[in-house]
Design an enzyme around this catalytic site. Structure first.
Site, short mmCIF file in Angstrom:
data_model
loop_
_atom_site.label_atom_id
_atom_site.label_comp_id
_atom_site.label_asym_id
_atom_site.label_seq_id
_atom_site.Cartn_x
_atom_site.Cartn_y
_atom_site.Cartn_z
N SER A 106 36.29 35.58 81.68
CA SER A 106 36.29 36.80 80.79
C SER A 106 35.09 36.78 80.30
CB SER A 106 37.65 36.39 80.13
OG SER A 106 37.77 37.49 78.98
N HIS A 131 37.71 40.06 84.27
CA HIS A 131 39.14 41.45 84.27
C HIS A 131 38.73 41.96 82.91
CE1 HIS A 131 41.07 38.11 81.28
NE2 HIS A 131 39.95 38.50 80.75
#
EC number: 3.4.21.92
Length: 209
Positions: A106, A131
């Site tokens: 992330s 993501h």
């Protein structure tokens, strides 16, 4: 219940050095900071972000030209906290070398790829995950709509940052980040998130300095 972070900090080893004024003790992270090494470890949140930004600014003030080394092992966290670190990395004058050990997921992956070009590394068995941002909100319909619009803007901005640092086109980045996308160190290299997979320290480079 005891704070797990406090427990970990109580276990941090001390390093004792001999100086012309006698012995001086440092915790291991303060000693490594003297070598221009910063750790991004654990969830990215406001407190950790503030400390990392402060260390970056301190090292810039100490020497505005010498490289800073950032070691990352993070599952990600709060987007705004990560963006504070990212913006500070881009703002300061010294180049920031990044290295992933363990994982960079992330926001951790964004900080990894934000290192100076040619100086973004991952250890052999590191895991990188990218993501799109996620979030939740409760309230009136109009407020929920505004928060949805804001997270869409944030998604676009994060995609643009990955485009800038990987050299991939926007559509490829958007497709890749649509769901949790896990990569090995080699796959991250091929995607453009890092510049080199390292298995052992380059001793010859150290000796030539």
């Amino acid at each position: 219940m005891r704070d797990p972070i406090e427990t970990v900090m109580n276990l941090v080893p001390m390093v004792v050095e001999q100086t012309n004024r006698g012995e001086r003790a440092y915790d291991i992270f303060s000693r490594l900071l003297k070598e221009r090494i910063i750790f991004v470890n654990g969830p990215v949140e406001d407190g950790m972000s503030m400390l990392v930004c402060a260390q970056l600014l301190f090292l810039e003030a100490e020497n505005p030209k010498k490289e800073i080394n950032m070691y990352i092992n993070s599952p990600g966290g709060v987007v705004t906290s990560g963006m504070a670190i990212y913006d500070t990395m881009q703002f300061i004058r010294p180049p920031v070398s990044t290295l992933c050990m363990g994982q960079a997921a992330s926001m951790g992956s964004l900080l990894l790829t934000a290192g100076a070009t040619g100086h973004r590394y991952a250890l052999l068995n590191a895991r990188i995950m990218v993501h799109q941002p996620s979030g939740g909100f409760q309230g009136q319909a109009s407020d929920i709509e505004r928060h949805a619009q804001d997270i869409i803007k944030m998604k676009r901005r994060l995609n643009e940052i990955y485009v800038k640092h990987t050299g991939r086109d926007y559509d490829t980045i958007e497709r890749t980040l649509d769901r949790d996308h896990f990569m090995t160190a080699q796959e991250a290299l091929e995607f453009g998130l890092i510049d080199k997979v390292v298995e052992a320290r380059d001793v010859s480079a150290d000796e030539s300095k």
